[in-house]
Scaffold this active site. Structure first.
Site, mmCIF file in Angstrom:
data_model
loop_
_atom_site.group_PDB
_atom_site.id
_atom_site.type_symbol
_atom_site.label_atom_id
_atom_site.label_comp_id
_atom_site.label_asym_id
_atom_site.label_seq_id
_atom_site.Cartn_x
_atom_site.Cartn_y
_atom_site.Cartn_z
ATOM 1 N N HIS A 164 -5.335 51.688 89.209
ATOM 2 C CA HIS A 164 -5.311 52.026 90.638
ATOM 3 C C HIS A 164 -5.796 53.443 90.886
ATOM 4 O O HIS A 164 -5.485 54.067 91.911
ATOM 5 C CB HIS A 164 -3.909 51.808 91.216
ATOM 6 N N CYS A 204 -15.967 62.427 97.616
ATOM 7 C CA CYS A 204 -16.341 62.368 99.033
ATOM 8 C C CYS A 204 -16.254 60.917 99.501
ATOM 9 O O CYS A 204 -16.725 60.013 98.818
ATOM 10 C CB CYS A 204 -17.761 62.884 99.234
ATOM 11 N N CYS A 229 -16.781 67.795 101.662
ATOM 12 C CA CYS A 229 -17.677 67.562 100.511
ATOM 13 C C CYS A 229 -18.735 68.661 100.448
ATOM 14 O O CYS A 229 -19.354 68.988 101.464
ATOM 15 C CB CYS A 229 -18.369 66.205 100.664
ATOM 16 N N CYS A 231 -22.362 66.737 101.261
ATOM 17 C CA CYS A 231 -22.756 66.201 102.581
ATOM 18 C C CYS A 231 -21.806 66.602 103.702
ATOM 19 O O CYS A 231 -21.997 66.204 104.844
ATOM 20 C CB CYS A 231 -22.806 64.668 102.499
ATOM 21 N N THR A 242 7.628 48.117 86.675
ATOM 22 C CA THR A 242 6.815 47.556 87.755
ATOM 23 C C THR A 242 7.535 46.378 88.399
ATOM 24 O O THR A 242 8.161 45.578 87.712
ATOM 25 C CB THR A 242 5.415 47.127 87.287
ATOM 26 N N ALA A 248 13.294 53.549 81.916
ATOM 27 C CA ALA A 248 12.241 53.937 80.955
ATOM 28 C C ALA A 248 12.731 55.055 80.033
ATOM 29 O O ALA A 248 12.592 54.957 78.812
ATOM 30 C CB ALA A 248 11.000 54.386 81.725
HETATM 31 C C1 BV8 Z 1 1.257 44.215 98.469
HETATM 32 C C2 BV8 Z 1 0.500 43.094 97.760
HETATM 33 C C3 BV8 Z 1 0.960 41.748 98.188
HETATM 34 N N1 BV8 Z 1 -0.948 43.267 98.068
HETATM 35 C C4 BV8 Z 1 -1.838 43.137 97.069
HETATM 36 O O1 BV8 Z 1 -1.539 42.861 95.927
HETATM 37 C C5 BV8 Z 1 -3.258 43.427 97.475
HETATM 38 C C6 BV8 Z 1 -3.957 42.207 98.092
HETATM 39 C C7 BV8 Z 1 -4.088 41.106 97.178
HETATM 40 C C8 BV8 Z 1 -5.079 40.954 96.311
HETATM 41 N N2 BV8 Z 1 -4.860 39.807 95.614
HETATM 42 C C9 BV8 Z 1 -3.723 39.224 96.030
HETATM 43 C C10 BV8 Z 1 -3.081 38.060 95.610
HETATM 44 C C11 BV8 Z 1 -1.917 37.719 96.225
HETATM 45 C C12 BV8 Z 1 -1.414 38.541 97.256
HETATM 46 C C13 BV8 Z 1 -2.064 39.723 97.650
HETATM 47 C C14 BV8 Z 1 -3.209 40.049 97.031
HETATM 48 N N3 BV8 Z 1 -4.001 43.935 96.325
HETATM 49 C C15 BV8 Z 1 -5.030 44.775 96.590
HETATM 50 O O2 BV8 Z 1 -5.396 45.087 97.706
HETATM 51 C C16 BV8 Z 1 -5.777 45.308 95.370
HETATM 52 C C17 BV8 Z 1 -5.548 46.839 95.230
HETATM 53 C C18 BV8 Z 1 -4.128 47.125 94.960
HETATM 54 C C19 BV8 Z 1 -3.970 48.623 94.607
HETATM 55 C C20 BV8 Z 1 -3.324 49.389 95.728
HETATM 56 N N4 BV8 Z 1 -3.072 50.776 95.326
HETATM 57 C C21 BV8 Z 1 -1.964 51.213 94.762
HETATM 58 N N5 BV8 Z 1 -1.795 52.511 94.385
HETATM 59 C C22 BV8 Z 1 -2.857 53.477 94.663
HETATM 60 C C23 BV8 Z 1 -2.672 54.080 96.007
HETATM 61 C C24 BV8 Z 1 -1.550 55.083 96.061
HETATM 62 O O3 BV8 Z 1 -0.857 55.277 95.039
HETATM 63 O O4 BV8 Z 1 -1.392 55.681 97.130
HETATM 64 S S1 BV8 Z 1 -0.694 50.080 94.484
HETATM 65 C C25 BV8 Z 1 0.711 51.063 94.187
HETATM 66 O O5 BV8 Z 1 1.793 50.254 94.527
HETATM 67 C C26 BV8 Z 1 2.237 49.590 93.390
HETATM 68 C C27 BV8 Z 1 3.699 49.811 93.310
HETATM 69 O O6 BV8 Z 1 4.145 48.842 92.450
HETATM 70 P P1 BV8 Z 1 5.034 49.263 91.162
HETATM 71 O O7 BV8 Z 1 4.299 50.245 90.347
HETATM 72 O O8 BV8 Z 1 5.446 47.984 90.567
HETATM 73 O O9 BV8 Z 1 6.263 50.072 91.804
HETATM 74 P P2 BV8 Z 1 7.374 49.566 92.816
HETATM 75 O O10 BV8 Z 1 7.782 50.740 93.582
HETATM 76 O O11 BV8 Z 1 6.928 48.331 93.519
HETATM 77 O O12 BV8 Z 1 8.568 49.102 91.849
HETATM 78 C C28 BV8 Z 1 9.142 50.035 90.981
HETATM 79 C C29 BV8 Z 1 9.818 49.212 89.888
HETATM 80 O O13 BV8 Z 1 10.339 50.135 88.925
HETATM 81 C C30 BV8 Z 1 11.690 49.845 88.684
HETATM 82 N N6 BV8 Z 1 12.323 51.116 88.341
HETATM 83 C C31 BV8 Z 1 12.845 52.053 89.182
HETATM 84 N N7 BV8 Z 1 13.293 53.125 88.456
HETATM 85 C C32 BV8 Z 1 13.020 52.851 87.146
HETATM 86 C C33 BV8 Z 1 13.207 53.565 85.919
HETATM 87 N N8 BV8 Z 1 13.777 54.761 85.908
HETATM 88 N N9 BV8 Z 1 12.796 52.991 84.767
HETATM 89 C C34 BV8 Z 1 12.213 51.747 84.760
HETATM 90 N N10 BV8 Z 1 11.980 51.024 85.904
HETATM 91 C C35 BV8 Z 1 12.390 51.575 87.068
HETATM 92 C C36 BV8 Z 1 12.224 49.174 89.935
HETATM 93 O O14 BV8 Z 1 13.295 48.327 89.619
HETATM 94 C C37 BV8 Z 1 10.989 48.381 90.402
HETATM 95 O O15 BV8 Z 1 10.955 47.099 89.781
HETATM 96 C C38 BV8 Z 1 1.560 50.193 92.181
HETATM 97 O O16 BV8 Z 1 0.575 49.321 91.776
HETATM 98 C C39 BV8 Z 1 0.948 51.462 92.766
HETATM 99 O O17 BV8 Z 1 -0.237 51.825 92.105
HETATM 100 N N11 BV8 Z 1 -7.192 45.156 95.585
HETATM 101 C C40 BV8 Z 1 -7.738 43.946 95.486
HETATM 102 O O18 BV8 Z 1 -7.117 42.957 95.171
HETATM 103 O O19 BV8 Z 1 -9.091 43.952 95.823
HETATM 104 C C41 BV8 Z 1 -9.736 42.685 95.918
HETATM 105 C C42 BV8 Z 1 -9.186 41.976 97.043
HETATM 106 C C43 BV8 Z 1 -8.947 42.674 98.213
HETATM 107 C C44 BV8 Z 1 -8.386 41.958 99.273
HETATM 108 C C45 BV8 Z 1 -8.058 40.604 99.159
HETATM 109 C C46 BV8 Z 1 -8.350 39.940 97.955
HETATM 110 C C47 BV8 Z 1 -8.882 40.615 96.883
#
Ligand code: BV8
Length: 259
Positions: free
Chosen positions: A129, A137, A163, A166, A207, A250
């Site tokens: 990601h 840019c 940028c 540009c 995750t 972790a």
């Molecule tokens: C919300 C979701 C339903 N939406 C998507 O998945 C979308 C759309 C989609 C595509 N395919 C699909 C299929 C089905 C449904 C939806 C989709 N995906 C996309 O748009 C991707 C791009 C996704 C990337 C987005 N960018 C991020 N980050 C960067 C930005 C930024 O950071 O600002 S995602 C961002 O959120 C995500 C957060 O998830 P996690 O890391 O799992 O963290 P989270 O907070 O959710 O959970 C934390 C976990 O840790 C645990 N935890 C807490 N403390 C601890 C601890 N101490 N130790 C261990 N574990 C711990 C908790 O219990 C918990 O389980 C990470 O991936 C993170 O990078 N692009 C794409 O597919 O392009 C082509 C396309 C486009 C459109 C349509 C079709 C195809």
């Protein structure tokens, strides 16, 4: 008793089996998410946003649409996160994975846009990601080098840098929702998963398994015959495809896995 002792005492079910699996593994693939960095002080996506962004769902802010609509509003959020990242350190979980690489072939494919794995001494195969610290840019994609002003305290709006080529607005090098993943990162992660065989181990750390296509990686790895181990205090969308589920954090569990 110190924290370590407290951690030492807490029994994590399945830890013994996981240690054995790791001992016998030729290759280890780590799939890490926001939970990996939580104990360093980096809020996860599911954690409630603090202060200014309390009312905002991060998945609404991290989109090309939000950027088109109001770059200073979105930039203020990223500049604050960049500032926070400079103020935190890798945790015992990051360090344990770096140590493991001394005697195992370890590949890390992370959803995290922070550089804490690298700062702990690990080589990261792929930031699927993108990265908070890679700026470019948003018009001509020229990489942006040079200092980035970050606010002490959260601010509502902050002009993004311009940028040098540009004059366009500079954006963070992260993948926004609706944007494709970096081709190289996706190709290298898929290749690492396809190279897995019986006996290899995959650690799925911190995750929730909600964001695709990354949420599909654990099942792909399982299909290759690898032993998939989840490290997460709670049940997740990918728990079902894991062979072992270690219910701890972790920084608590990883040092005991690689000891
Ligand atoms: C919300 C979701 C339903 N939406 C998507 O998945 C979308 C759309 C989609 C595509 N395919 C699909 C299929 C089905 C449904 C939806 C989709 N995906 C996309 O748009 C991707 C791009 C996704 C990337 C987005 N960018 C991020 N980050 C960067 C930005 C930024 O950071 O600002 S995602 C961002 O959120 C995500 C957060 O998830 P996690 O890391 O799992 O963290 P989270 O907070 O959710 O959970 C934390 C976990 O840790 C645990 N935890 C807490 N403390 C601890 C601890 N101490 N130790 C261990 N574990 C711990 C908790 O219990 C918990 O389980 C990470 O991936 C993170 O990078 N692009 C794409 O597919 O392009 C082509 C396309 C486009 C459109 C349509 C079709 C195809």
């Amino acid at each position: 008793t110190s924290d370590a002792d407290a951690v030492e005492e807490t029994q994590v079910a399945g830890l013994g089996e996981a240690v054995d699996a790791l001992r016998g593994a030729r290759r280890v693939l780590v799939l890490s998410g926001a939970g990996m960095s939580a104990e360093s002080g980096v809020p996860t996506f599911r954690d409630a946003q603090t202060g200014l962004w309390e009312q905002v769902d991060p998945t609404d802010l991290a989109t090309p649409e939000a950027w088109e609509q109001d770059p200073p509003y979105v930039w203020a959020w990223y500049a604050w996160r960049i500032g926070r990242l400079r103020a935190v350190q890798p945790n015992a979980g990051h360090r344990a994975l770096a140590e493991l690489a001394a005697y195992r072939e370890v590949s890390i494919a992370t959803q995290n846009v922070d550089d804490l794995h690298e700062r702990a001494g690990s080589t990261v195969l792929a930031h699927v990601h993108g990265s908070l610290t890679d700026l470019r840019c948003s018009d001509c994609a020229t990489p942006h080098v040079g200092p980035v002003e970050v606010p002490e305290d959260p601010v509502e709006r902050l002009e993004p840098p311009s940028c040098g080529e540009c004059g366009g607005d500079v954006r963070p090098g992260v993948v926004w929702f609706g944007e494709m993943l970096p081709a190289r990162a996706l190709a290298e992660t898929t290749a690492a998963i396809e190279a897995l065989t019986e006996g290899d181990v995959v650690l799925v750390v911190g995750t929730s398994g909600v964001v695709y296509p990354a949420a599909g990686f654990p099942a792909m790895a399982r299909a290759e015959g690898a032993t998939v181990i989840e490290v997460n205090p709670t049940e997740t969308e990918v728990s079902d495809v894991c062979d072992l589920r270690l219910r701890g954090t972790a920084a608590q569990v990883l040092p005991r896995l690689v000891a």
